[in-house]
Design a protein around this motif. Structure first.
Motif, short mmCIF file in Angstrom:
data_model
loop_
_atom_site.label_atom_id
_atom_site.label_comp_id
_atom_site.label_asym_id
_atom_site.label_seq_id
_atom_site.Cartn_x
_atom_site.Cartn_y
_atom_site.Cartn_z
N ARG A 331 -11.28 -9.23 -0.06
CA ARG A 331 -10.32 -10.10 0.00
C ARG A 331 -10.50 -9.70 -1.73
O ARG A 331 -11.52 -9.21 -2.55
CB ARG A 331 -11.34 -11.70 -0.29
CG ARG A 331 -11.00 -11.71 1.33
CD ARG A 331 -9.79 -12.25 1.47
NE ARG A 331 -9.69 -13.82 1.52
CZ ARG A 331 -8.74 -14.92 1.33
NH1 ARG A 331 -7.61 -13.67 1.90
NH2 ARG A 331 -8.16 -15.60 0.60
N PHE A 346 1.27 -9.23 -4.80
CA PHE A 346 0.43 -9.28 -4.23
C PHE A 346 1.19 -9.52 -2.29
O PHE A 346 0.37 -9.19 -1.52
CB PHE A 346 -0.60 -10.98 -3.99
CG PHE A 346 -1.92 -10.56 -4.91
CD1 PHE A 346 -1.61 -9.85 -6.21
CD2 PHE A 346 -2.99 -10.74 -4.26
CE1 PHE A 346 -3.29 -9.40 -6.38
CE2 PHE A 346 -5.15 -11.09 -4.54
CZ PHE A 346 -4.56 -10.28 -5.95
N GLU A 347 2.00 -10.35 -2.59
CA GLU A 347 3.06 -10.15 -1.47
C GLU A 347 3.40 -8.64 -0.96
O GLU A 347 3.61 -8.84 0.22
CB GLU A 347 4.03 -10.83 -1.32
CG GLU A 347 3.70 -12.91 -1.05
CD GLU A 347 4.49 -13.82 -1.78
OE1 GLU A 347 6.21 -13.15 -2.25
OE2 GLU A 347 4.14 -14.83 -1.41
N TYR A 350 -0.90 -7.08 0.25
CA TYR A 350 -1.51 -7.76 0.94
C TYR A 350 -1.31 -8.31 1.84
O TYR A 350 -0.43 -9.68 1.86
CB TYR A 350 -2.71 -9.35 -0.21
CG TYR A 350 -3.42 -7.92 -1.20
CD1 TYR A 350 -4.82 -8.02 -0.62
CD2 TYR A 350 -3.24 -7.59 -2.64
CE1 TYR A 350 -5.63 -6.57 -1.84
CE2 TYR A 350 -3.46 -7.01 -3.42
CZ TYR A 350 -5.29 -6.73 -2.68
OH TYR A 350 -5.91 -5.97 -4.23
N ASP A 351 -2.58 -9.40 2.92
CA ASP A 351 -1.94 -10.55 3.60
C ASP A 351 -3.11 -11.82 3.67
O ASP A 351 -3.42 -10.96 2.61
CB ASP A 351 -2.64 -10.00 4.63
CG ASP A 351 -2.09 -8.60 5.55
OD1 ASP A 351 -0.88 -8.81 5.61
OD2 ASP A 351 -2.32 -8.16 6.58
N VAL A 353 -1.83 -14.06 1.57
CA VAL A 353 -1.64 -14.30 0.20
C VAL A 353 -1.86 -15.70 0.02
O VAL A 353 -0.42 -17.04 0.57
CB VAL A 353 -0.41 -13.74 -0.55
CG1 VAL A 353 -0.33 -14.22 -1.65
CG2 VAL A 353 -0.69 -12.20 -0.27
N GLY A 366 -5.69 -12.92 -2.17
CA GLY A 366 -5.42 -11.89 -0.48
C GLY A 366 -5.66 -10.82 -0.29
O GLY A 366 -7.04 -10.03 -0.13
#
Length: 381
Positions: A331, A346-347, A350-351, A353, A366
């Motif tokens: 994380r 982040f989008e 990362y998942d 978010v 994220g």
């Protein structure tokens, strides 16, 4: 680190070059006067003025100091192999007498840092030595008044874009002031001690953004409700400053290992001192300005408080570093007052978010989807 050789500057035009900061330009114009066996300088750029001084006075030892390792290395790379020019990243000037000291002090900068540097410079000067201080504030009075307490004579040269002061005949000073500050804050009922010095982010106090980042370690609801830091976690504290966030993370669970990174050498020194005082043993530090920090793909959590200047260029470095450092499923928590750019980044990578507001700041979070392949370092894309 010795800096490599460069060509001498041609005579400067009357108008300030866009690529050169006013404080650096003022010292560069005074380069012929900054003389002596040992010359100590700071720089608001890439050591351009120090390089000119070294070129004009080949018999002198010229030392240029930076608090930031990225800036120091950039200056060393730029200035080329001059045998009498030395570029350092140090917490303080190397002790010993100096014939000239030249400081660049921008308007609006930390007043305690200015006092700290001027006091250190005054202490180093030989009886016939001179202190040169440049500022980009053409209406300055404060620096002038400070210098008059240190020198019998202060020459004041006003320019359209700033002022250059030259202090000579140093007055004796009975007592040197220590600007180091220890302060404390509570987290989860525990008192945590922090050391700070001028030039380190949020000197003398816990920054509200840092406090918000610490409070994000407890999530009130959702799939990650409860304590974010778990037993045995490896945590990367990027841009650690005085180390407060890393200390709080280290003390949230058992056997937590924290690696704290900053490009400011005083920040790293403060963080080391704070970890020792708080009795935190699983704690390492790294002076680093290139964004490749710590081991790759091993951290469970990255905590980051990126600076706001440089139009998100440094924030991009932080995002890339977090992607490199985290293991799959790890994380990231970033604190900011301007969440839109971070949400967009982040989008991409990362998942899960999410954004949470704490104390007027936004924590963008994220989960690292992994694997991340490092790309062109000029862009996070």
């Amino acid at each position: 680190m010795p800096a490599p050789q460069r060509k001498s500057f041609a005579k400067r035009p009357a108008n300030l070059p866009l690529a050169l900061k006013p404080t650096e330009h003022l010292l560069l114009n005074a380069a012929a006067e900054i003389s002596g066996s040992r010359i100590v300088m700071t720089s608001a750029g890439a050591a351009q003025a120090a390089a000119e001084v070294a070129h004009l006075h080949p018999e002198s030892r010229v030392e240029c100091y930076f608090p930031d390792t990225f800036l120091a290395q950039s200056a060393a790379n730029r200035q080329g192999g001059m045998p009498n020019l030395f570029i350092y990243c140090e917490t303080d000037f190397i002790p010993g007498p100096a014939d000239s000291v030249a400081l660049t002090l921008a308007a609006g900068a930390d007043s305690e840092l200015a006092r700290d540097l001027m006091q250190s410079a005054h202490q180093m000067l030989s009886p016939d030595g001179r202190l040169f201080v440049s500022t980009d504030n053409p209406k300055d009075h404060w620096l002038h008044e400070q210098l008059k307490t240190l020198f019998e004579k202060v020459t004041n040269r006003g320019e359209e874009f700033g002022r250059l002061y030259i202090g000579s005949q140093p007055k004796p000073q009975k007592k040197q002031k220590d600007y180091t500050e220890w302060f404390a804050f509570r987290d989860n009922g525990r008192l945590i001690h922090v050391m700070s010095r001028p030039g380190v982010f949020s000197h003398r106090r816990l920054d509200i953004g840092a406090r918000a980042l610490i409070e994000s370690l407890t999530v009130p609801d959702g799939p990650y409700a409860g304590e974010v830091v778990r037993d045995g976690f490896r945590v990367l504290d990027m841009g650690c400053g005085s180390g407060a966030v890393g200390f709080a993370a280290a003390l949230r669970a058992n056997d937590v290992r924290v690696h704290a990174v900053d490009s400011n050498i005083r920040a790293i020194a403060c963080t080391k001192a704070g970890a020792e005082r708080n009795g935190i043993t699983n704690f390492t530090t790294e002076l680093n300005g290139d964004g490749i920090c710590g081991a790759k793909g091993v951290f469970d959590l990255v905590l980051a408080n990126p600076p706001y200047f440089s139009n998100f260029a440094i924030a991009e470095i932080f995002v890339r570093a977090s992607l490199r450092a985290l293991k799959k499923g790890g994380r990231a928590h970033f604190v900011t007052k301007q969440p839109e750019w971070f949400i967009e980044q982040f989008e991409k990578y990362y998942d899960e978010v999410s954004v949470r507001e704490i104390r007027g700041y936004f924590i963008v979070k994220g989960t690292h989807r992994g694997p991340y392949r490092e790309r062109n370092r000029s862009s996070a894309d």
